[in-house]
Design an enzyme around this catalytic site. Structure first.
Site, PDB file in Angstrom:
ATOM      1  N   HIS A  62      37.773  46.819  44.170  1.00  0.00           N
ATOM      2  CA  HIS A  62      37.932  48.135  43.550  1.00  0.00           C
ATOM      3  C   HIS A  62      36.921  48.259  42.403  1.00  0.00           C
ATOM      4  O   HIS A  62      36.208  49.236  42.303  1.00  0.00           O
ATOM      5  CB  HIS A  62      39.368  48.335  43.060  1.00  0.00           C
ATOM      6  CG  HIS A  62      39.602  49.661  42.386  1.00  0.00           C
ATOM      7  ND1 HIS A  62      40.828  50.104  41.965  1.00  0.00           N
ATOM      8  CD2 HIS A  62      38.730  50.656  42.046  1.00  0.00           C
ATOM      9  CE1 HIS A  62      40.703  51.316  41.406  1.00  0.00           C
ATOM     10  NE2 HIS A  62      39.445  51.659  41.443  1.00  0.00           N
ATOM     11  N   GLU A 115      32.186  53.772  39.931  1.00  0.00           N
ATOM     12  CA  GLU A 115      32.593  52.552  39.228  1.00  0.00           C
ATOM     13  C   GLU A 115      31.547  52.144  38.195  1.00  0.00           C
ATOM     14  O   GLU A 115      31.888  51.719  37.087  1.00  0.00           O
ATOM     15  CB  GLU A 115      32.851  51.413  40.218  1.00  0.00           C
ATOM     16  CG  GLU A 115      34.117  51.597  41.053  1.00  0.00           C
ATOM     17  CD  GLU A 115      35.393  51.568  40.217  1.00  0.00           C
ATOM     18  OE1 GLU A 115      35.575  50.641  39.418  1.00  0.00           O
ATOM     19  OE2 GLU A 115      36.219  52.496  40.369  1.00  0.00           O
ATOM     20  N   HIS A 119      32.719  52.233  34.447  1.00  0.00           N
ATOM     21  CA  HIS A 119      32.986  50.898  33.878  1.00  0.00           C
ATOM     22  C   HIS A 119      31.707  50.110  33.576  1.00  0.00           C
ATOM     23  O   HIS A 119      31.586  49.494  32.524  1.00  0.00           O
ATOM     24  CB  HIS A 119      33.859  50.081  34.836  1.00  0.00           C
ATOM     25  CG  HIS A 119      35.171  50.722  35.139  1.00  0.00           C
ATOM     26  ND1 HIS A 119      36.208  50.757  34.238  1.00  0.00           N
ATOM     27  CD2 HIS A 119      35.625  51.378  36.248  1.00  0.00           C
ATOM     28  CE1 HIS A 119      37.239  51.392  34.776  1.00  0.00           C
ATOM     29  NE2 HIS A 119      36.917  51.778  35.990  1.00  0.00           N
TER      30      HIS A 119
END
Ligand SMILES: *[C@@H]1O[C@H](CO)[C@@H](O)[C@H](O)[C@H]1NC(C)=O
Ligand SMILES: *[C@@H]1O[C@H](CO)[C@@H](O)[C@H](O)[C@H]1NC(C)=O
Ligand SMILES: *[C@@H]1O[C@H](CO)[C@@H](O)[C@H](O)[C@H]1NC(C)=O
Ligand SMILES: *[C@@H]1O[C@H](CO)[C@@H](O)[C@H](O)[C@H]1NC(C)=O
Ligand SMILES: *[C@@H]1O[C@H](CO)[C@@H](O)[C@H](O)[C@H]1NC(C)=O
Length: 224
Positions: A62, A115, A119
């Site tokens: 993920h 992502e 992040h």
């Protein structure tokens, strides 16, 4: 006097910029490496089914999330270079297509982009875009959750359930560190969704996760 005023204004402005800089570079303490069980993603998607009607039957990535001990909302969407497709070499892309697919909408690039922007930008002081994806892939290769659970006879089942520690114990035994489990609620049952492994600031040393569980702990967990 005017001189003093303007230099004061300058100082205030400079300080404001400094604060902004500190906040937006997204300081963090450690990483959470999150692997997900695709069938659970698809089970709880009601509005829009998964693009692939038969979800993959292995844990996929993920994300790799820089995280904070003191502030439970991890730093996110930091200032930094946004995702660039060309920075992922073709051999890396094909590895990521297997390890880090978008099991929901099927647009892998969009998932990687999301992502990284959310992040990856917060840990760019340690990992540039290429390193961020390479490191995540290496972690996925080294910590095969599917295999660890299989080895402990924890395999998808519609008839049996497990406790939190039934699932954590073999992972802890195989890796030497405490993981974290995250579940998704589906009607009356909670389904195992994600296994989180924690890593140090440099994303090199595997450490214990010490957050509170993302599954409701005394309740049984389904893995389907
Ligand atoms: C994260 O933690 C570090 C060190 O503990 C701290 O300096 C920083 O302000 C925190 N960042 C956020 C976004 O909470
Ligand atoms: C997939 O996502 C990328 C990045 O957001 C976008 O450029 C591309 O058009 C999308 N592809 C499809 C088929 O929607
Ligand atoms: C992980 O383990 C599963 C089950 O044993 C195996 O099928 C798969 O190939 C392994 N994946 C990797 C990347 O080694
Ligand atoms: C498989 O299980 C045995 C014990 O049942 C354990 O010693 C071993 O480390 C496990 N291997 C993996 C890859 O989880
Ligand atoms: C988790 O571990 C870190 C590092 O040892 C520590 O700073 C933090 O307070 C711990 N948090 C909890 C909730 O135990």
């Amino acid at each position: 006097m005017a001189m003093l005023k303007s230099s004061l204004a300058f100082l205030v402005l400079a300080f404001a910029f400094f604060l902004c800089f500190i906040m937006s570079t997204g300081s963090y303490d450690y990483f959470q490496f999150v692997q997900q069980w695709p069938p659970t993603n698809c089970r709880v998607r009601i509005k829009q089914p998964c693009s692939n009607p038969r979800p993959l039957q292995y844990f996929t990535i993920h994300g790799l999330w820089p995280s904070n001990y003191s502030n439970p909302t991890m730093p996110s969407n930091c200032i930094g270079s946004q995702f660039e497709w060309r920075k992922l070499y073709p051999h890396m892309r094909s590895k990521l297509k297997i390890s880090w697919p978008d099991v929901e909408s099927g647009n892998d690039t969009k998932f990687w982009e999301g992502e990284w922007n959310k992040h990856g930008t917060c840990s760019v002081e340690k990992l540039n875009q290429m390193q961020y994806f390479e490191r995540s892939y290496a972690m996925w290769r080294s910590y095969n959750i599917t295999k660890i659970l299989q080895n402990a006879s924890i395999v998808p089942s519609t008839t049996r359930t497990w406790t939190y520690s039934d699932i954590v114990s073999p992972i802890k035994a195989a890796t030497g560190r405490t993981p974290l489990l995250r579940c998704k609620q589906d009607k009356k049952t909670q389904l195992l969704h994600e296994v989180v492994l924690c890593f140090d600031y440099n994303a090199l040393i595997h450490i214990d996760c010490n957050r509170t569980a993302g599954c409701r702990n005394p309740l049984s967990i389904s893995f389907e």
